[in-house]
Scaffold this active site. Structure first.
Site, mmCIF file in Angstrom:
data_model
loop_
_atom_site.group_PDB
_atom_site.id
_atom_site.type_symbol
_atom_site.label_atom_id
_atom_site.label_comp_id
_atom_site.label_asym_id
_atom_site.label_seq_id
_atom_site.Cartn_x
_atom_site.Cartn_y
_atom_site.Cartn_z
ATOM 1 N N GLU A 1 12.439 2.066 13.941
ATOM 2 C CA GLU A 1 11.513 3.115 13.505
ATOM 3 C C GLU A 1 10.293 3.094 14.419
ATOM 4 O OE1 GLU A 1 10.270 2.210 9.495
ATOM 5 O OE2 GLU A 1 10.054 0.088 9.954
ATOM 6 N N ARG A 32 8.111 4.211 -4.871
ATOM 7 C CA ARG A 32 8.160 3.192 -3.823
ATOM 8 C C ARG A 32 7.135 2.088 -4.083
ATOM 9 N NH1 ARG A 32 7.650 5.064 2.312
ATOM 10 N NH2 ARG A 32 5.476 5.344 1.668
ATOM 11 N N TYR A 78 0.832 -1.205 0.000
ATOM 12 C CA TYR A 78 0.000 0.000 0.000
ATOM 13 C C TYR A 78 0.863 1.250 0.000
ATOM 14 C CZ TYR A 78 0.786 1.058 5.010
ATOM 15 O OH TYR A 78 1.346 1.389 6.218
ATOM 16 N N LYS A 107 6.592 -2.040 1.653
ATOM 17 C CA LYS A 107 5.438 -1.447 2.356
ATOM 18 C C LYS A 107 4.210 -2.350 2.188
ATOM 19 C CE LYS A 107 3.169 3.020 3.138
ATOM 20 N NZ LYS A 107 3.633 3.215 4.534
ATOM 21 N N ARG A 156 -7.366 -20.729 -2.177
ATOM 22 C CA ARG A 156 -6.359 -20.569 -1.129
ATOM 23 C C ARG A 156 -5.233 -21.591 -1.256
ATOM 24 N NH1 ARG A 156 -4.236 -21.448 3.717
ATOM 25 N NH2 ARG A 156 -4.047 -19.704 5.190
#
Length: 284
Positions: A179, A52, A33, A147, A100
């Site tokens: 972070e 990114r 995201y 991310k 799945r």
């Protein structure tokens, strides 16, 4: 009135938005995201978010779901259709839907979802009073440079911080701060040098982080990219975090230890002002 969102080629009222229960983003957090902030109805640092996104997708071998031009246009359409003057546009790209299985196939069709969130960012009450953080062990996976939507531990750490009367947590590994739960951590030394951890797989390459480093250089403020300990942070002149949703947010307390006078310091305050000014000037 409900928001208009975007799901796989359609602009829809949020109540009508649907995605398959077999989507791997839902089943396995097999998704990435980005969050682009909005000021004055324009997108901030967009080129960085675009780059990114491409990197994160490449690391996970997920194809781009649309061209860069199409994705930018979707952002702008959502900002316009929802009348967002200040807030953010959230974008998620999943590997897509399939029965799945831990293994995936190369012919899957990615899912693309975007939505807006209107909220005050510049006039943030927390920016006026400063944020309080606690330190917690960093128990996340070791590809934090991607991310992904795997945000459960970050959410748990945030809740632990709130239970302790703080606003957020700084995550610690091998004695050094990596972070925050959703931001990059910074300290200001007694000599006025900005310190933030060097980039690696251990932390996310923040877009706001990169912009602030550039603005600091232009203002002739020294920056060191290196790891620092919790104790060094507690002894710093100031501290702050950077993120798309918080800009530059002063940190005034770490594990109950006040920094300076326990209020936002002059360096973090000025950097926040610079970031807002430059972001408004360069927004698209």
């Amino acid at each position: 009135m409900s928001r208009i969102v975007y799901v796989n080629g359609e602009y829809l009222p949020e109540e009508e938005a649907k995605i398959s229960i077999f989507d791997r983003g839902f089943l396995m957090a097999d998704a990435v995201y980005e969050v682009a902030s909005v000021l004055d109805g324009k997108l901030l640092d967009y080129a960085g978010h675009e780059a990114r996104l491409a990197r994160s997708l490449g690391e996970l071998e997920i194809p781009m779901p649309a061209s860069p031009e199409e994705i930018l246009e979707i952002h702008r359409q959502l900002v316009t259709r929802n009348g967002v003057e200040e807030g953010a546009v959230y974008m998620q790209v999943t590997r897509g839907a399939a029965d799945r299985d831990f293994a995936w196939t190369a012919d899957m069709t990615p899912s693309l979802v975007l939505f807006t969130q209107a909220k005050a960012i510049v006039a943030s009450p927390m920016a006026q009073r400063g944020s309080k953080v606690i330190s917690l062990d960093d128990l996340r996976w070791h590809r934090r440079d991607i991310k992904t939507t795997q945000l459960l531990y970050a959410s748990m750490a945030k809740m632990q911080a709130k239970a302790a009367g703080a606003d957020d947590a700084w995550l610690v590994e091998d004695g050094k701060i990596t972070e925050g739960t959703s931001n990059n951590a910074w300290i200001v030394t007694k000599d006025g040098v900005l310190v933030t951890r060097q980039l690696s797989n251990d932390l996310l390459a923040g877009i706001t982080r990169a912009s602030l480093m550039r603005y600091a250089a232009e203002a002739q403020i020294s920056v060191e990219e290196r790891a620092f300990t919790v104790e060094e942070a507690k002894g710093a002149a100031e501290a702050f975090v950077t993120s798309a949703s918080a800009f530059v947010m002063p940190v005034v307390e770490i594990d109950g230890v006040k920094l300076g006078a326990g209020s936002p310091g002059p360096v973090a305050t000025r950097l926040r002002e610079i970031y807002v000014e430059e972001s408004r000037r360069t927004a698209i």
